[in-house]
Structure formats: structure tokens, C-alpha cells
Scaffold this active site. Structure first.
Site, PDB file in Angstrom:
ATOM      1  N   THR A  94       0.827  -1.216   0.000  1.00 33.50           N
ATOM      2  CA  THR A  94       0.000   0.000   0.000  1.00 33.50           C
ATOM      3  C   THR A  94       0.852   1.253   0.000  1.00 33.50           C
ATOM      4  O   THR A  94       0.426   2.311  -0.479  1.00 33.50           O
ATOM      5  CB  THR A  94      -0.939  -0.020   1.217  1.00 33.50           C
ATOM      6  OG1 THR A  94      -1.760  -1.184   1.148  1.00 33.50           O
ATOM      7  CG2 THR A  94      -1.831   1.209   1.275  1.00 33.50           C
ATOM      8  N   LYS A 109       0.379 -12.511   7.429  1.00 29.12           N
ATOM      9  CA  LYS A 109      -0.642 -11.697   6.777  1.00 29.12           C
ATOM     10  C   LYS A 109      -1.218 -12.576   5.679  1.00 29.12           C
ATOM     11  O   LYS A 109      -0.553 -12.863   4.677  1.00 29.12           O
ATOM     12  CB  LYS A 109      -0.064 -10.411   6.199  1.00 29.12           C
ATOM     13  CG  LYS A 109      -1.122  -9.567   5.477  1.00 29.12           C
ATOM     14  CD  LYS A 109      -0.546  -8.310   4.846  1.00 29.12           C
ATOM     15  CE  LYS A 109      -1.644  -7.560   4.082  1.00 29.12           C
ATOM     16  NZ  LYS A 109      -1.118  -6.348   3.399  1.00 29.12           N
ATOM     17  N   ILE A 126      -4.435  -6.668   8.728  1.00 25.21           N
ATOM     18  CA  ILE A 126      -3.649  -5.595   8.114  1.00 25.21           C
ATOM     19  C   ILE A 126      -4.452  -5.167   6.901  1.00 25.21           C
ATOM     20  O   ILE A 126      -4.483  -5.869   5.880  1.00 25.21           O
ATOM     21  CB  ILE A 126      -2.244  -6.073   7.720  1.00 25.21           C
ATOM     22  CG1 ILE A 126      -1.460  -6.513   8.963  1.00 25.21           C
ATOM     23  CG2 ILE A 126      -1.490  -4.979   6.972  1.00 25.21           C
ATOM     24  CD1 ILE A 126      -0.096  -7.130   8.652  1.00 25.21           C
ATOM     25  N   TYR A 139       4.146 -12.681   4.679  1.00 23.84           N
ATOM     26  CA  TYR A 139       3.115 -12.089   3.824  1.00 23.84           C
ATOM     27  C   TYR A 139       2.756 -13.117   2.756  1.00 23.84           C
ATOM     28  O   TYR A 139       3.493 -13.324   1.787  1.00 23.84           O
ATOM     29  CB  TYR A 139       3.640 -10.800   3.202  1.00 23.84           C
ATOM     30  CG  TYR A 139       2.610  -9.965   2.460  1.00 23.84           C
ATOM     31  CD1 TYR A 139       1.256 -10.292   2.446  1.00 23.84           C
ATOM     32  CD2 TYR A 139       3.003  -8.820   1.775  1.00 23.84           C
ATOM     33  CE1 TYR A 139       0.329  -9.521   1.767  1.00 23.84           C
ATOM     34  CE2 TYR A 139       2.082  -8.029   1.091  1.00 23.84           C
ATOM     35  CZ  TYR A 139       0.758  -8.392   1.088  1.00 23.84           C
ATOM     36  OH  TYR A 139      -0.157  -7.621   0.410  1.00 23.84           O
TER      37      TYR A 139
END
Length: 301
Positions: free
Chosen positions: A46, A162, A205, A134
């Protein structure tokens, strides 16, 4: 260490001429923590981390770390790539004061699951901070099975994942049923937050939470404390907002909405991303207004 709650992955605001807008970044960081987030995520996808210079990345971490110290928030920092040696160097350079490093499954080269496991074991063996894996197969091209995820969870320096697999699949259900109690599964797909929380996720998240931090924090709290009707109502409303915010590549729509609100100086993103279209921005602003009105109405009932 156990991770739980809402972690807001911050965009990197730019001025109209493309420079990093440090004051706007600090404002976003402070708003997230004062509105109920457990912590921040710096230099994630992001944040457009891949397009930032080394100097800019250091400044982003410096700003976020200072705000987290002042407001008692946790800080997760994105680090690592599809090179194990380079990832070890990147993680080793992190301050031990950082809560955890967010380290992506090696992308593009598409190693075997055994290779992914060896990659993270090598990182975890030397990292000065705990690791959060991730897991985002639609970006990396590498799907991980439940057994590989469990083996990662058993490493003492790997504290969470995540989890952004684009669904609630068989591996997700098996992982949630068999993971160690101190291993945090954090939702990474905004649309699948509620079902993952229902299965026992520790939090999320979530890029959408930049715009409505308090509502996402309340949703996580409601699931964790058994307020099921409240959680379902919040989840339905926030899912619609998230769908509108991800109608074009992240974080283009979120930046457009933040700029329209005056919270960042421009909606600028860096190539190869292009700014969100006017139609998508208008639709997202409408979804945000509708979501906020519905949430306010619910609080008054």
C-alpha cells in the site's frame, strides 16, 4: 510476542510534483493510532515501497517509528524480496525496536514450498525482529499449503502471517484449526476479514482501514468479544466500502479519496501505477458516505 488487533498499512503521500509529503504521512499515522489501531505497517504494498528511494524509505520508517513511540503503537515494517541473501540483509538492517518485519513469500521465481520454507527459516535464524509472513499468492505466484504454513508457524522467530489468499480455502480452514496458539493469523484481504475473524484470526492488516479506522477496530473487537450481531452488521457495511476502494489497483483509489478529503496533498502515485479514474473515485466517495451514514444510524439506535 503475540500480535492482535488492527494494523493500518499506510499509503505514502506525495505532493503534486511527486515528492514525499512527510507532514501528511505523520498526520495519517497519528490518526490511525488515535482512532483505535493497534499499530501501523510501513513500507507495505500500500505504501508503494517498490517505487521509493532508499532515502524515502528511511524517512517513512523514521516518521512511523516516532509516532508509534509517542502514541504507544506497534510498528511492522515491510522488508525483503525474492532474494534470500538480500532479504537477510534488509531484515538485519531493521532496528530491534520495531515490532516485526513483514516479509513476502518470494515472488516471480516461484520456488517450491520447500524453498519458501528454507527462505524464511534462513531469515528467521538471523533477524533481529520477529517475522510476519506475507502470504499473497496472486502477487507471488506461489500457493502455500497448510502443512508449510504450520511449519513456518512453529519457528520461534516467526510470529504471524498476513493471510491474503483471496478466499477462505481449505488450507486456510486447516491452518486456523491447527496453528500454534501464539501464532497470529492477520487478515490481509479486506473483503474476507469477517469470515477469517469468525475462524479465529487475531486481527488484520487492512488498507481500507486508513479511511475508517475506528469502524474496522470496532469490527475486530466485536468478533473477539462475541458480539456477533454487531460484528456481522459492521462487516457487511465495511465489505461494500472495501470493494469500492479496490476497484482499481491499490492504493490508487484510497489515495484519491484521501486527497478529496484534504488529508493528503494529492492523489499522486508512481508509475507503473496510474491515478484512479474520476468515476471510480466518485463511487468510492459515495460508498464511504453511505457506510458512514449507516454506521452512525446504527450507533443511534
Amino acid at each position: 510476542m503475540t500480535l492482535a488487533g488492527l494494523y493500518v498499512p499506510l499509503v505514502t503521500p506525495f505532493t503534486a510534483d511527486g515528492a514525499l509529503a512527510a507532514d501528511a504521512l505523520e498526520g495519517l499515522a497519528r490518526s490511525a493510532l488515535t482512532e483505535g489501531a493497534t499499530g501501523l505497517v510501513a513500507l507495505g504494498t500500500t505504501a508503494e515501497a517498490a517505487t521509493l528511494t532508499a532515502v524515502e524509505r528511511a524517512l517513512v520508517v523514521e516518521i512511523c517509528a516516532r509516532v508509534c513511540r509517542e502514541l504507544n503503537g506497534q510498528l511492522i515494517v515491510g522488508a525483503g524480496s525474492n532474494s534470500t541473501a538480500a532479504s537477510i540483509e534488509a531484515v538485519a538492517a531493521l532496528s530491534p525496536q520495531i515490532t516485526a518485519a513483514l516479509t513476502v513469500v518470494p515472488y516471480y521465481t516461484r520456488p517450491s514450498e520447500a524453498g519458501v520454507l528454507a527462505h524464511f527459516q534462513a531469515l528467521a535464524a538471523t533477524s533481529p525482529v520477529p517475522l510476519v509472513i506475507y502470504n499473497i499468492p496472486y502477487r507471488t505466484g506461489r500457493i502455500l499449503g497448510a502443512e508449510t504454513l504450520r511449519q513456518l508457524a512453529e519457528h520461534p522467530n516467526i510470529v504471524g502471517v498476513k493471510h491474503a489468499v483471496g478466499s477462505i480455502d481449505d488450507a486456510t480452514i486447516e491452518l486456523m484449526a491447527t496453528r500454534p496458539a501464539d501464532f497470529a493469523v492477520l487478515a490481509g484481504d479486506d473483503l474476507y476479514l469477517s469470515p477469517l475473524l469468525a475462524l479465529g484470526a487475531a486481527g488484520g492488516i487492512l488498507a481500507s482501514s486508513t479511511l475508517v479506522t475506528g469502524s474496522f477496530a470496532a469490527l475486530i473487537d466485536a468478533w473477539h468479544h462475541g458480539r456477533i450481531d454487531e460484528a456481522r452488521a459492521l462487516g457487511h457495511r465495511l465489505a461494500g466500502l472495501s470493494a469500492a476502494l479496490f476497484a482499481e489497483p491499490n492504493p490508487t483509489v484510497i489515495k484519491a479519496v484521501l486527497a478529496a478529503q484534504g488529508r493528503i496533498p494529492s492523489p499522486a502515485v508512481r508509475l507503473p501505477l496510474l491515478p484512479a479514474s474520476e468515476a471510480t473515485t466518485i463511487a468510492a466517495l459515495s460508498a464511504l458516505a453511505n457506510s458512514s451514514a449507516e454506521l452512525s444510524e446504527k450507533l443511534l439506535v
